[in-house]
Enzyme design. Structure first.
Site, PDB file in Angstrom:
ATOM      1  N   HIS A   9       0.962  -1.226   0.169  1.00  0.00           N
ATOM      2  CA  HIS A   9      -0.015  -0.095   0.010  1.00  0.00           C
ATOM      3  C   HIS A   9       0.893   1.380   0.142  1.00  0.00           C
ATOM      4  CE1 HIS A   9      -3.434  -2.306   1.979  1.00  0.00           C
ATOM      5  NE2 HIS A   9      -3.576  -2.407   0.498  1.00  0.00           N
ATOM      6  N   GLY A  56      -3.137  -1.868  -7.647  1.00  0.00           N
ATOM      7  CA  GLY A  56      -4.038  -2.626  -6.958  1.00  0.00           C
ATOM      8  C   GLY A  56      -5.746  -2.314  -6.925  1.00  0.00           C
ATOM      9  N   ASP A  61      -4.242  -6.470  -7.547  1.00  0.00           N
ATOM     10  CA  ASP A  61      -4.479  -7.655  -6.422  1.00  0.00           C
ATOM     11  C   ASP A  61      -5.176  -8.957  -7.025  1.00  0.00           C
ATOM     12  OD1 ASP A  61      -3.190  -5.975  -4.906  1.00  0.00           O
ATOM     13  OD2 ASP A  61      -5.333  -5.306  -4.352  1.00  0.00           O
ATOM     14  N   ASP A  81      -1.248  -1.560   4.855  1.00  0.00           N
ATOM     15  CA  ASP A  81      -1.479  -0.537   6.072  1.00  0.00           C
ATOM     16  C   ASP A  81      -2.748  -0.893   6.702  1.00  0.00           C
ATOM     17  OD1 ASP A  81      -1.926   1.740   7.549  1.00  0.00           O
ATOM     18  OD2 ASP A  81      -1.955   3.245   5.837  1.00  0.00           O
ATOM     19  N   HIS A  88     -10.363  -0.728  -2.712  1.00  0.00           N
ATOM     20  CA  HIS A  88     -10.354  -1.965  -3.328  1.00  0.00           C
ATOM     21  C   HIS A  88     -10.261  -3.065  -2.117  1.00  0.00           C
ATOM     22  CE1 HIS A  88      -6.168  -0.961  -2.985  1.00  0.00           C
ATOM     23  NE2 HIS A  88      -5.830  -2.387  -3.057  1.00  0.00           N
ATOM     24  N   ASP A  91     -11.102  -6.827  -3.008  1.00  0.00           N
ATOM     25  CA  ASP A  91     -10.241  -7.288  -3.945  1.00  0.00           C
ATOM     26  C   ASP A  91      -8.917  -7.771  -3.079  1.00  0.00           C
ATOM     27  OD1 ASP A  91     -11.527  -6.527  -5.964  1.00  0.00           O
ATOM     28  OD2 ASP A  91      -9.921  -5.115  -6.672  1.00  0.00           O
ATOM     29  N   ARG A  97      -7.721 -14.568   0.799  1.00  0.00           N
ATOM     30  CA  ARG A  97      -8.295 -15.771   0.865  1.00  0.00           C
ATOM     31  C   ARG A  97      -8.147 -16.850   0.073  1.00  0.00           C
ATOM     32  NH1 ARG A  97     -12.332 -18.401  -1.894  1.00  0.00           N
ATOM     33  NH2 ARG A  97     -13.605 -19.765  -0.808  1.00  0.00           N
TER      34      ARG A  97
END
Length: 122
Positions: A9, A56, A61, A81, A88, A91, A97
């Site tokens: 980030h 991202g 991502d 962060d 997002h 995402d 996951r």
């Protein structure tokens, strides 16, 4: 060849650049990919070869998540962060996951990134 994604980030990009500079010799042994701005900065500030995906918020991502789903990544360093909401966030959650689903090593802070890089070297 070992394939590793590097993501950060905005607020953590300086930390990732410092991490990459510290581990530049090790990272040169890997095929590296990164989200857009992070990849640009890594190339400019370290000289590492990095395949750049979209940023991202523009799907980067998810693009990296797709590589995880396809079995094309061995590990991800994602310096997030934790104190700021990201536009997002869905995402990001999907990427985290799929790493869990596919059992791909994921480091989300500097300490775990150190372990990930050392572990991949073995």
């Amino acid at each position: 060849m070992t394939r590793v994604a590097l993501i950060a980030h905005d607020e953590t990009k300086p930390d990732l650049i410092e991490f990459a500079q510290t581990h530049e010799d090790q990272l040169r042994q890997y095929e590296l990919i990164a989200t857009g701005t992070t990849g640009k900065r890594l190339i400019e500030e370290t000289g590492l070869e990095v395949e750049r995906k979209e940023s991202g918020p523009l799907g980067g991502d998810l693009m990296i998540g797709a590589e995880v789903a396809e079995g094309k990544l061995d590990g991800i360093v994602f310096l997030r962060d934790p104190l700021r909401a990201q536009p997002h966030e869905p995402d990001i959650s999907a990427l985290l996951r799929i790493c869990d689903v596919r059992d791909v090593a994921l480091a989300t802070n500097r300490s775990s990134a150190e372990f990930l890089i050392e572990g991949l070297a073995d």
